[in-house]
Design an enzyme around this catalytic site. Structure first.
Site: not given
Lengths: 590, 233
Positions: A124, A244, A246, A256, A259, A290, A357, A402
């Site tokens: 990730f 954030q 995304h 979404l 990731e 991100r 996001h 994050r």
């Protein structure tokens, strides 16, 4: 008009507002301990937005790689946060992560598996071994439906431990006394019955507020209800400028794409077919943090290298991963892509665009979930009887940005921590606080206001303008001029909101009234964002400014604090983990 | 595009009725049925009542009957439907208001199958091991979103909503029976042997036809029956 004269009261040791991941983890802890606990949720719990989380949950188990270390996870989280995260809280989260994942597994969560039977872990963004050296596989997952699997597993566990639920009840406001928080005023959506839920401890687990933006991956229900409740109770919010975006929301729809698609080997391309992240982040490429990827995509689009007839998105390519891997590890995103983009990713790339996001900021708490405010001298002060956990809280483990798959972790680690602390507090004699009729009346104010207002503007009119302002003036890149303009527009909207009204005054499952009550929360959340985004004259993590493009540690290595009356204050960042050496400031690697 | 929508508010209506709404789906960029419902509520009639949350087919809030078939409004393309689009609440459950039904009986049947992992062995310090092959047995079972499209399309559930567990609950029952980590297989099977809980399934397969996640409750029900048969021989 509802008055406190006929107000029913029900008493519990603990009331949890919100039935998503954090709320359900807290309730398991409390129900198992034998305390009287109830969860108030405006939707049936498995409809909470945790259900939409896809990619996974981070824990340094080392299952895929053979070894891993929670200290490396901590290092990644601190640097990923652009040093705005509190190191004591990040240490607590990363150290407790393996146990949290094993607990979920024991509850029955159907994790994907490796050949040796252990939990499968994927790569990730922003995750490394050996303090930033190599890519690590740290993200435990159930295919690309980890949030769904986790939320259902925890709801199922709550059935087993017989937690009491107020499902489809809406929490209107906290009841605040001189001594602290006495509970919440809540409304049954089906009947409009109003009850004072009195509790020794009230835990807010109300999730995010992405609906302040026009384009968001968030569910309709993510309206910042806990944030609004806290502000109206005269308590502060922290770091609200950090939202954030995304990198991979489906263009147009906002839904979404995890990731994990890039973790499994997918990558972004521009209209020339160029894998542009290699240019922006030669080392981590598509698995950069991100904020970095979202900014890169935005620049590509702005500089004319976007895809499609309008050049307004980029493409996520995963077809090279092959049918078997996609169907086994990414079946949900294939389904979403076919449904919402009309594209089968086995054959064609998915059109994606940076999309709001996640809120890194929120209600300031300590590692036990106790809500903090500031005393007159500006020092931290615990608010008696009030806790917060999950996305609505700001512990802060995410700081300015994050890392993917740290949010499901945040939910269970701090949901549990809040549950543990409430148990201890009750054992040590935490009692009830007795509100006066005036204090109860105060918490009913906005409910009565929406029932009596007539002939005003509609909820939708104000909400859509608010979302428009946030989208245009507080997006991926910010600058003083547009933010100040946006700020003025928001203030006007706030004034107009006072006179808005709903036509439907029915007491039977009145969703119009719920949306109106939610709009109050969206409004103050947007204002908090605007105040603090204007204030912070630097670029850090997700807060990126054209006019202040650099991180400014000398002046801005601090949390920002906002009260509803417009007061702004600051709190120091915790740089003192308990067990390990502090992670020193450095420039973030791309 | 014309939408004909079931309306009923017990506070003001003596009986339900159908109401027409015309929506310019192009102008409002409505792709899905839910988009159109939201537009009607936002700018037409704010009293129109329905549940919705994730708008991406994973929370299971907006199950409803669309042109005669149960489906999630948020993943049903308007372009795939014949006009007028007729929208009714999920059949077989009491209507609370408009498209909102009382799901109590549905949830009770779900809870009846003890939908949580039971394992009496001591908990290991780390995860319980499970081979990829054993884990694969849960695919097609754990993805249920409790939208109730299946159970409310099932004539057996309409007849005996209090006694027949229904496809959603039985899918969950088998999700735990099939889990190599669960040690309560025998009692789970024993709980279903009465004439109603499981055996009211007549294999009509409406559940399979409507499941928005492409799951197959009938197959799960048949697996349970096979296991019962094996155990009794």
């Amino acid at each position: 008009m509802n008055s406190v004269m006929n107000l029913a009261t029900q008493s519990f040791d603990a009331i949890i507002v919100g039935g998503g991941g954090a709320g359900l983890r807290a309730s398991i802890e409390l129900a198992q301990s034998g305390l009287r606990v109830a969860v108030v949720s405006k939707v049936f719990p498995t409809r909470s937005h945790t259900v939409s989380a896809q990619g996974g949950i981070n824990a340094a188990l080392g299952n895929t790689d053979g070894s891993d270390d929670w200290r490396w996870h901590m290092y990644d989280t601190v640097t990923g946060s652009d040093f705005l995260g509190d190191q004591d809280a990040i240490e607590y989260m990363c150290k407790n992560a393996p146990q949290a994942v094993y607990e979920l597994e024991h509850m029955g969560l159907p994790f994907s598996r490796l050949d040796d039977g252990k939990i499968y872990q994927r790569a990730f963004g922003g995750q490394s071994r050996n303090y930033g050296k190599e890519v690590v596989h740290r993200t435990c997952c159930a295919a690309d439906r980890t949030g769904h699997a986790m939320l259902h597993t925890m709801y199922q566990k709550n059935i087993e431990v017989k937690t009491q639920f107020y499902n489809e009840w809406f929490a209107i406001d906290l009841v605040k006394t001189e001594e602290g928080i006495a509970g919440v005023i809540a409304m049954c959506i089906e009947t409009s019955e109003i009850v004072f839920l009195k509790a020794r401890a009230t835990i807010l687990a109300t999730g995010g507020a992405g609906r302040i933006f026009q384009s968001t991956t968030n569910a309709h229900i993510n309206t910042g209800d806990g944030l609004g409740m806290v502000l109206r109770a005269g308590l502060p919010l922290q770091d609200m400028e950090f939202w954030q975006f995304h990198p991979t929301g489906i263009a147009g729809a906002g839904t979404l794409i995890t990731e994990g698609a890039r973790g499994e080997g997918g990558y972004l391309i521009n209209k020339d077919g160029e894998r542009f992240m290699e240019r922006y982040a030669p080392h981590l490429k598509d698995l950069s943090c991100r904020d970095v990827v979202a900014r890169s995509s935005t620049i590509e689009i702005r500089e004319g290298r976007g895809c499609g007839p309008k050049g307004d998105h980029v493409l996520l390519k995963i077809d090279h991963l092959g049918e078997q891997l996609i169907n086994e590890r990414l079946p949900g995103i294939r389904e979403l892509s076919i449904t919402f983009a009309g594209v089968d990713p086995l054959k064609d790339p998915i059109p994606v665009v940076p999309t709001c996001h996640y809120l890194m900021g929120g209600i300031p708490t300590n590692v036990h979930g106790q809500v903090l405010t500031l005393d007159e001298s500006g020092k931290d002060k615990v608010v008696p009887g009030l806790y917060a956990a999950g996305e609505c809280a700001c512990v802060s483990v995410h700081g300015a940005n994050r890392l993917g798959a740290n949010s499901l972790l945040d939910l269970v680690v701090f949901g549990r921590a809040a549950g543990l602390h409430v148990q201890q507090a009750v054992r040590e004699g935490l009692g009830y606080r007795e509100p006066t009729p005036a204090e109860l009346e105060h918490a009913l104010k906005r409910f009565n206001h929406w029932n009596t207002n007539e002939n005003g503007e509609s909820v939708e009119q104000i909400r859509s303008e608010l979302q428009n302002v946030m989208q245009n003036d507080f997006g991926v890149f910010r600058t003083a001029d547009t933010m100040q303009e946006g700020f003025k527009k928001l203030q006007k909207l706030q004034e107009r909101l006072k006179h808005a009204s709903i036509q439907d005054k029915s007491n039977c499952f009145n969703t119009s009234r719920v949306e109106a009550l939610e709009l109050d929360n969206l409004m103050v959340t947007a204002l908090a964002t605007a105040y603090l985004a204007n204030e912070r004259t630097e670029s850090r993590g997700a807060h990126a400014r054209y006019d202040y493009p650099e991180r400014d540690d000398k002046n801005w290595l601090k949390h920002s604090i906002y009260f509803a009356d417009g007061r702004i204050a600051f709190r120091p960042i915790n740089m003192k983990p308990l067990e390990v050496a502090p992670i020193k400031l450095s420039a973030r690697e791309q | 595009m014309r939408f004909s929508i079931y309306r009923y508010n017990p506070e003001t209506d003596s009986k339900p009725y159908m109401q027409n709404f015309d929506v310019d789906v192009k102008e409002h960029s409505c792709n899905m049925v839910l988009d159109a419902l939201v537009v009607i509520k936002n700018i037409g009639d704010d009293s129109l009542t329905f549940r919705r949350s994730c708008r991406e087919g994973v929370c299971g809030s907006d199950g409803m009957n669309i042109n005669g078939k149960n489906a999630l409004a948020c993943v049903t393309h308007i372009s795939s439907l014949k006009e007028p689009i007729i929208i009714r609440p999920l059949p077989g459950l009491p209507v609370v208001r408009d498209l909102v039904v009382d799901m109590t009986q549905f949830y009770q049947q779900f809870e009846k199958v003890k939908p949580y992992l039971q394992n009496t062995d001591p908990e290991p310090a780390k995860e319980r091991l499970q081979s990829p092959e054993d884990r694969a047995k849960l695919d097609g079972l754990y993805e249920c979103i409790l939208c109730a499209c299946c159970s409310t399309s099932c004539p057996s559930f309409w007849w005996n909503p209090d006694k027949f567990v229904g496809p959603a609950g039985l899918l969950q029952a088998y999700r735990f029976i099939a889990d190599s980590r669960d040690t309560a297989k025998e009692s789970r099977l024993a709980d279903l042997v009465d004439p109603f809980s499981l055996f009211r399934c007549r294999g009509i397969m409406n559940c399979v036809d409507v499941c928005p996640k492409g799951l197959n409750p009938t197959k799960a029900i048949n697996h349970i029956k096979e296991l019962m048969l094996k155990d009794s021989v």
